[in-house]
Scaffold this active site. Structure first.
Site, PDB file in Angstrom:
ATOM      1  CG  ASN A 189      -0.279  -0.013   2.543  1.00 54.18           C
ATOM      2  OD1 ASN A 189       0.746   0.636   2.757  1.00 54.18           O
ATOM      3  ND2 ASN A 189      -0.836  -0.771   3.484  1.00 54.18           N
ATOM      4  CB  SER A 191       1.541   3.881   4.572  1.00 48.24           C
ATOM      5  OG  SER A 191       0.998   2.594   4.767  1.00 48.24           O
ATOM      6  CD  GLU A 192       2.172  -2.462   3.448  1.00 45.17           C
ATOM      7  OE1 GLU A 192       1.771  -3.215   4.356  1.00 45.17           O
ATOM      8  OE2 GLU A 192       1.908  -2.653   2.234  1.00 45.17           O
ATOM      9  CG  ASP A 258      -5.669 -10.497   3.771  1.00 47.34           C
ATOM     10  OD1 ASP A 258      -4.461 -10.231   3.630  1.00 47.34           O
ATOM     11  OD2 ASP A 258      -6.200 -10.721   4.868  1.00 47.34           O
TER      12      ASP A 258
END
Length: 469
Positions: A189, A191-192, A258
């Site tokens: 995502n 932020s990752e 997921d």
């Protein structure tokens, strides 16, 4: 018939528990709510939820992960068996099964309690060998990394999969993505991604850094999920593709990642292109965030979302599409309100009337006279606005959920088929004169009359325009 392709999901598995109850008072012991638990639910979480999402779409899937020799581990195995997931779970009496407990009241999370210990030990050779065996027997590999330790040998697993010509899709975690080098697709995502690449102040900067990461890590593709901005796919020698977020009421984002990786894997296994698999996954994510907790998406839900996405306006429906929406709404215990009219040159009176109608229930249907119908009722100079324009304006109102056109002079036959819970007309009508009222009442529904705002009408608007011209 070609052999069914198999997906192997390898990663950190966990049990998601939900204690659901009512809250009516604050504890006298401390300023916290007292929840009277009524329902306890147990669900597959983490990598197990990825496998469940895949199996829900009738795709053969195996699951490899570590569980403890405990009640939570046995619950996990039972849930896998019930779902039809091929169980390749490893039981280790030295470690407890990861268990996440959520206490929920009034559809809100009150608290989450995590029962977990990261796995400090490097997985044994027998564990790695089992993972490799599952990789060899599958066509697509999903590595679901929640940072709990099971995927410490991830680089070794990627190399083994690629050596056997397998696609490897990874949901990454942590501040070191070099361990994922050589995978087919990485799905962080935003932020990752920014934790690794640095904050991006513009799309241009994001795109540049994404392509750099893809090249540096020797990835075939990088997919960054960007919340309300949808998701963007970066492939080698291709222009980036952004899949816009689908407008939905967000209830719970648990497990959305997921669902994305599961749908991509599923549709790659069904020989769809990567962009097409990502497009479907984007629709699936928009569905699952409207559900509580880690949830799955069915083919019916996906097909419905794809039909909506292909329409010019997702609120303007055919009768058949509307019947399907009504069934779904009734399954959710939602109350359906319906009204009808020509709505030619929509004015303040119309808007106020529709807002009042919408407040009577959960969903509002507006049955709209077609152009031919309006001409027969109002005369050859009407309608002023064609049916497409009138329907589009109505569908743009926040009070209106669905618009359906009808060609008859009255909507009686349409009402008889749709059978709303509440039928609404203006207060200038008598209930006995309202078309469709009898069928609604006989079905246990209601008929309501609403006042119009004085001084507003389409006829007056038209006359004023004529005077000024």
């Amino acid at each position: 018939m070609p052999a069914t392709k198999k997906i192997a999901v390898i990663g950190d598995v966990m049990l998601d528990c939900y204690w659901i109850g009512s809250t009516h008072r604050i504890s006298p012991e401390s300023p916290v709510p007292v929840v009277n638990i009524k329902t306890i639910e147990k669900k597959l979480g983490g990598a197990a939820n990825v496998a469940l999402n895949i199996q829900t779409l009738d795709q053969t899937v195996s699951l490899v992960g570590l569980i403890g020799d405990d009640d939570a581990g046995r619950d996990l195995k039972d849930l896998c068996q019930s779902a039809g997931i091929i169980d390749a779970l490893i039981t280790d009496s030295q470690h407890a099964t990861i268990n996440k407990l959520r206490v929920i009241s009034r559809q809100q999370h009150v608290v989450r309690c995590d029962f977990e210990e990261n796995y400090p030990d490097t997985p044994s050779k027998s564990t790695v060998d089992l993972c490799k065996k599952e990789i060899e027997s599958a066509d697509v590999i999903v590595l679901s990394d929640y940072g709990k330790g099971f995927l410490q040998p991830v680089s070794e697993l990627i190399a083994h999969a690629r050596a056997h010509g397998k696609k490897v899709i990874i949901d990454p975690k942590g501040d070191d993505f070099t361990k994922y080098r050589g995978s087919t697709l990485l799905t962080p995502n935003l932020s990752e991604f920014e934790k690794i690449a640095g904050t991006c102040h513009s799309d241009e900067e994001l795109f540049e850094k994404a392509q750099t990461m893809r090249e540096t890590l020797d990835l075939e593709a990088l997919l960054i999920t960007r919340s309300e901005k949808g998701m963007t796919l970066f492939e080698k020698d291709k222009e980036p593709i952004t899949f816009s977020a689908q407008a939905r009421d967000v209830f719970d984002v648990t497990g959305a990642g997921d669902t994305v990786i599961a749908l991509i894997a599923t549709f790659l296994a069904k020989d769809h292109s990567l962009p097409e698999a990502c497009r479907i996954a984007n629709l699936g994510a928009s569905i699952v965030v409207g559900k509580m907790g880690a949830s799955t998406v069915s083919y019916d839900e996906l097909n419905r979302a794809m039909r909506e996405a292909s329409r010019a306006h997702h609120r303007i429906l055919t009768k058949e599409e509307l019947l399907e929406e009504i069934k779904i709404a009734h399954d959710r215990q939602e109350k359906i309100v319906m009204t009808n009219g020509c709505f030619d040159i929509i004015h303040k009176g119309h808007v106020s009337y529709l807002e009042a109608a919408r407040r009577l229930g959960d969903r509002l249907i507006v049955a709209l006279n077609s152009d031919a119908s309006v001409k027969r009722i109002k005369g050859p100079e009407r309608p002023i606005m064609d049916e497409e324009s009138r329907a589009s304006v109505l569908a743009s109102l926040s009070s209106v959920d669905w618009v359906v056109l009808f060609d008859e002079d009255t909507p009686e036959s349409l009402i008889n088929e749709l059978l709303p819970d509440i039928l609404v007309k203006g207060s200038d009508y008598e209930v006995s004169d309202i078309k469709g009222a009898e069928a609604v009442l006989n079905n246990g529904g209601e008929v309501k009359l609403i006042d119009f705002i004085d001084g507003y009408s389409t006829t007056k608007a038209i006359n004023k325009i004529k005077q000024l011209s």
